[in-house]
Design an enzyme around this catalytic site. Structure first.
Site, mmCIF file in Angstrom:
data_model
loop_
_atom_site.group_PDB
_atom_site.id
_atom_site.type_symbol
_atom_site.label_atom_id
_atom_site.label_comp_id
_atom_site.label_asym_id
_atom_site.label_seq_id
_atom_site.Cartn_x
_atom_site.Cartn_y
_atom_site.Cartn_z
ATOM 1 N N TYR A 1 0.945 -1.435 -0.060
ATOM 2 C CA TYR A 1 0.013 -0.042 -0.099
ATOM 3 C C TYR A 1 0.806 1.128 0.055
ATOM 4 O O TYR A 1 1.376 1.566 1.091
ATOM 5 C CB TYR A 1 -0.907 -0.038 1.357
ATOM 6 N N LYS B 1 -1.440 -1.317 -4.200
ATOM 7 C CA LYS B 1 -2.394 -0.144 -4.276
ATOM 8 C C LYS B 1 -1.590 1.190 -4.178
ATOM 9 O O LYS B 1 -1.045 1.386 -3.230
ATOM 10 C CB LYS B 1 -3.489 -0.048 -2.932
#
Length: 310
Positions: A143, A173
């Site tokens: 992330y 992400k």
């Protein structure tokens, strides 16, 4: 305990907003209802993400909420829990629990309290988590959200982790807000099988043709069906209209603090004032911002009735 590695998650996932009672306790029943509604409308569940107020939840609360979802019959394979913390031990505990539950993957922040960390240090952190969890079912999504974490995840770091743990590192992400960075991740890693998720549906028509896996977007909490349709139909004649619609709505939410804005909209649509509650230090929207948000969404064509999932 699930024995098989789950199928990779693709399409749209929502970092599910966490409802609280007025006394700031988690409203587990409403959390289940919202998650079920998201699944019904085509969105996977990135529970305990940034927009879930995850860093205001304890480890025990996250585990208990995951168990509540499972007990309610929601499929673990549709979940990508956020498990990254600044504590190695907490990260391992949350990750191990998610894997044993059969989650489709875990979304892992870097240890965000510690700034100016070298790639060597970050590699050591992620490697230690992977080695301690020691489970071949683990699908780990990195992330990257440097504006909040203060710890960027570089392409070199991704390459090192992928080389060492090719069966574990599943994707990224990218919430960098830098399209050039997202595009570089897709260009370099999608061909190696990594699933790259931009953090905004506004990028879908650009990112999907390059090989992006979908998006993990805050506003999927309130507009899941149209974003899911765009993920499914980006090659169709409908794509331009769908992209214009979801981008227009996204821009309205970006004009105000995102978490209280989404809760304001859900409260307005469901006539449930408890949805307004955020845990300190977050604050509810001011009254003038709330009124402007509702007016601008109405003008943008947002369908509040679609959120009445009771």
């Amino acid at each position: 305990m699930i024995d098989a590695r789950p199928t990779r998650l693709r399409g749209v996932l929502a970092p599910v907003v966490t409802p609280f009672h007025a006394n700031l306790d988690v409203n587990a029943g409403e959390f289940v209802r919202h998650c079920a509604w998201l699944l019904e409308n085509g969105a996977g569940l990135a529970i305990f993400g940034t927009n879930s107020e995850a860093n205001s939840l304890s480890v025990a609360e996250r585990i208990r909420l995951t168990e509540t979802l499972l007990e309610a019959g929601l499929p673990a394979s549709s979940m990508m829990p956020g498990t990254g913390t600044s504590s190695l031990v907490d990260t391992v505990s949350l990750t191990r629990h998610a894997v044993h539950a059969g989650a489709g993957g875990v979304l892992m922040l870097p240890p965000f309290f510690y700034k100016k960390i070298s790639d060597d240090a970050l590699f050591a952190y992620y490697a230690e988590v992977i080695e301690r969890v020691a489970d071949e079912r683990l699908s780990l999504y990195l992330y990257n959200i440097p504006a909040l974490s203060g710890v960027p995840i570089s392409l070199d770091l991704i390459e090192r982790l992928l080389t060492r743990y090719p069966d574990t590192i599943a994707g990224v992400k990218d919430s960098s807000g830098d399209w050039a960075n997202t595009k570089a991740m897709i260009d370099v890693f999608a061909r190696d099988g990594l699933d790259i998720f931009p953090a905004s549906e506004a990028l879908l028509s650009t990112a999907l043709p390059l090989g992006a896996a979908g998006c993990i977007s805050a506003t999927a909490n309130v507009n899941p069906r149209n974003i899911a349709l765009l993920c499914e139909r980006w090659r169709s004649e409908e794509a331009t209209a769908l992209q214009d619609s979801v981008t227009r709505i996204r821009k309205v939410f970006e004009s105000v603090p995102m978490i209280p804005a989404m809760k304001q909209v859900i409260a307005h649509a469901t006539d449930d004032g408890e949805w307004l509650t955020v845990r300190p230090p977050l604050e509810q929207l001011k009254q003038d911002n709330s009124a402007r948000l509702i007016d601008e969404l109405t003008m943008a064509g947002f369908k509040f009735e679609n959120l009445r999932y009771r």
